[in-house]
Design a protein around this motif. Structure first.
Motif, short mmCIF file in Angstrom:
data_model
loop_
_atom_site.label_atom_id
_atom_site.label_comp_id
_atom_site.label_asym_id
_atom_site.label_seq_id
_atom_site.Cartn_x
_atom_site.Cartn_y
_atom_site.Cartn_z
N ARG A 44 -26.37 -29.48 0.31
CA ARG A 44 -25.49 -30.52 0.87
C ARG A 44 -24.03 -30.12 0.72
NH1 ARG A 44 -27.79 -36.38 -0.72
NH2 ARG A 44 -25.89 -36.89 0.41
N GLU A 45 -23.30 -30.23 1.81
CA GLU A 45 -21.88 -29.82 1.84
C GLU A 45 -21.05 -30.55 0.80
OE1 GLU A 45 -20.16 -27.41 3.43
OE2 GLU A 45 -22.11 -26.70 4.10
N GLU A 46 -21.27 -31.86 0.62
CA GLU A 46 -20.45 -32.61 -0.33
C GLU A 46 -20.70 -32.16 -1.77
OE1 GLU A 46 -23.95 -35.43 0.60
OE2 GLU A 46 -22.84 -33.89 1.63
N VAL A 47 -21.89 -31.71 -2.07
CA VAL A 47 -22.18 -31.18 -3.41
C VAL A 47 -21.45 -29.86 -3.60
CG1 VAL A 47 -23.98 -30.31 -4.96
CG2 VAL A 47 -24.37 -32.41 -3.64
N LEU A 48 -21.55 -28.98 -2.62
CA LEU A 48 -20.86 -27.69 -2.73
C LEU A 48 -19.35 -27.86 -2.85
CD1 LEU A 48 -22.81 -25.49 -0.17
CD2 LEU A 48 -22.97 -25.51 -2.67
N ALA A 49 -18.79 -28.77 -2.09
CA ALA A 49 -17.34 -29.01 -2.16
C ALA A 49 -16.95 -29.53 -3.54
CB ALA A 49 -16.92 -30.00 -1.07
N THR A 50 -17.80 -30.32 -4.14
CA THR A 50 -17.53 -30.89 -5.46
C THR A 50 -17.61 -29.84 -6.55
OG1 THR A 50 -18.39 -33.00 -4.69
CG2 THR A 50 -18.21 -32.72 -7.06
N MET A 51 -18.45 -28.82 -6.38
CA MET A 51 -18.65 -27.80 -7.41
C MET A 51 -17.38 -27.00 -7.70
SD MET A 51 -21.59 -28.09 -8.72
CE MET A 51 -21.49 -29.85 -8.38
N VAL A 52 -16.39 -27.09 -6.83
CA VAL A 52 -15.11 -26.42 -7.07
C VAL A 52 -14.49 -26.88 -8.39
CG1 VAL A 52 -12.77 -26.13 -6.17
CG2 VAL A 52 -14.72 -26.04 -4.62
N GLY A 53 -14.72 -28.14 -8.74
CA GLY A 53 -14.14 -28.70 -9.96
C GLY A 53 -14.92 -28.41 -11.22
N ALA A 54 -16.11 -27.83 -11.09
CA ALA A 54 -16.97 -27.59 -12.26
C ALA A 54 -16.44 -26.43 -13.11
CB ALA A 54 -18.39 -27.27 -11.81
N ALA A 55 -16.50 -26.61 -14.42
CA ALA A 55 -16.17 -25.51 -15.33
C ALA A 55 -17.22 -24.42 -15.20
CB ALA A 55 -16.10 -26.01 -16.77
N LYS A 56 -18.47 -24.85 -14.97
CA LYS A 56 -19.57 -23.91 -14.77
C LYS A 56 -20.64 -24.62 -13.96
CE LYS A 56 -22.56 -20.65 -16.99
NZ LYS A 56 -22.60 -19.66 -18.01
N ALA A 57 -21.26 -23.89 -13.05
CA ALA A 57 -22.38 -24.41 -12.26
C ALA A 57 -23.41 -23.31 -12.15
CB ALA A 57 -21.92 -24.86 -10.89
N ALA A 58 -24.65 -23.65 -12.51
CA ALA A 58 -25.73 -22.67 -12.46
C ALA A 58 -27.01 -23.34 -11.99
CB ALA A 58 -25.94 -22.04 -13.84
N ALA A 59 -27.89 -22.53 -11.43
CA ALA A 59 -29.18 -23.03 -10.96
C ALA A 59 -30.29 -22.20 -11.59
CB ALA A 59 -29.27 -22.93 -9.43
N CYS A 60 -31.38 -22.86 -11.92
CA CYS A 60 -32.55 -22.19 -12.47
C CYS A 60 -33.13 -21.26 -11.40
CB CYS A 60 -33.59 -23.23 -12.90
SG CYS A 60 -35.16 -22.53 -13.38
N GLU A 61 -33.28 -20.00 -11.74
CA GLU A 61 -33.78 -19.01 -10.79
C GLU A 61 -35.18 -19.34 -10.29
OE1 GLU A 61 -34.13 -14.16 -10.43
OE2 GLU A 61 -34.11 -15.07 -12.42
N VAL A 62 -36.05 -19.76 -11.18
CA VAL A 62 -37.43 -20.09 -10.80
C VAL A 62 -37.44 -21.27 -9.83
CG1 VAL A 62 -39.67 -20.90 -11.65
CG2 VAL A 62 -38.43 -19.12 -12.90
N SER A 63 -36.66 -22.30 -10.14
CA SER A 63 -36.58 -23.47 -9.26
C SER A 63 -35.98 -23.11 -7.91
CB SER A 63 -35.76 -24.58 -9.92
OG SER A 63 -36.39 -25.03 -11.09
N TRP A 64 -34.95 -22.27 -7.93
CA TRP A 64 -34.30 -21.86 -6.69
C TRP A 64 -35.30 -21.16 -5.79
CZ3 TRP A 64 -30.06 -23.25 -4.25
CH2 TRP A 64 -29.71 -22.54 -3.11
N GLU A 65 -36.02 -20.20 -6.34
CA GLU A 65 -37.01 -19.47 -5.54
C GLU A 65 -38.10 -20.40 -5.01
OE1 GLU A 65 -37.05 -16.27 -4.45
OE2 GLU A 65 -35.04 -16.14 -5.30
N ARG A 66 -38.56 -21.31 -5.84
CA ARG A 66 -39.64 -22.22 -5.45
C ARG A 66 -39.21 -23.17 -4.33
NH1 ARG A 66 -41.36 -24.64 -10.38
NH2 ARG A 66 -42.68 -22.80 -10.56
N HIS A 67 -37.99 -23.70 -4.43
CA HIS A 67 -37.57 -24.74 -3.49
C HIS A 67 -36.69 -24.24 -2.35
CE1 HIS A 67 -39.22 -28.09 -5.79
NE2 HIS A 67 -38.86 -27.40 -6.86
N MET A 68 -35.99 -23.13 -2.56
CA MET A 68 -35.03 -22.67 -1.55
C MET A 68 -35.38 -21.30 -0.97
SD MET A 68 -33.20 -25.34 -1.47
CE MET A 68 -31.68 -25.02 -0.60
#
Length: 96
Positions: A44-68
């Motif tokens: 979602r674009e609004e989530v990506l735009a918001t991540m600019v303010g995050a000190a850190k943002a990471a995604a679980c590799e296993v979950s990413w592969e499974r869902h994306m």
């Protein structure tokens, strides 16, 4: 204060975005870890735009592969070990 949002639901975007923006407005340091079907919120674009303010943002590799699948992940790819390290560096965890 440092806050971490643990995003584990694909429906979390509608809560994550306003909370993260409120943190930005109030100079609160925040991070995000995306896991389970919560990684789908990164499409979602609004989530990506918001991540600019995050000190850190990471995604679980296993979950990413499974869902994306083979899509490129827009945040750092990590593991539950990264999640644990992030939790160790914050004051509050908010599960979404």
């Amino acid at each position: 204060m440092k806050i971490m949002f643990e995003v584990s639901s694909r429906d979390a975007a509608n809560v994550l975005v306003p909370l993260a923006r409120a943190c930005d407005r109030n100079a609160v340091t925040w991070s995000c870890f995306f896991t389970g079907d919560g990684v789908e919120t990164l499409a979602r674009e609004e989530v990506l735009a918001t991540m600019v303010g995050a000190a850190k943002a990471a995604a679980c590799e296993v979950s990413w592969e499974r869902h994306m699948g083979g899509k490129a992940c827009p945040v750092e790819i990590g593991s539950q070990t990264n999640n644990s390290a992030m939790v160790g560096d914050i004051d509050k965890v908010i599960s979404l």
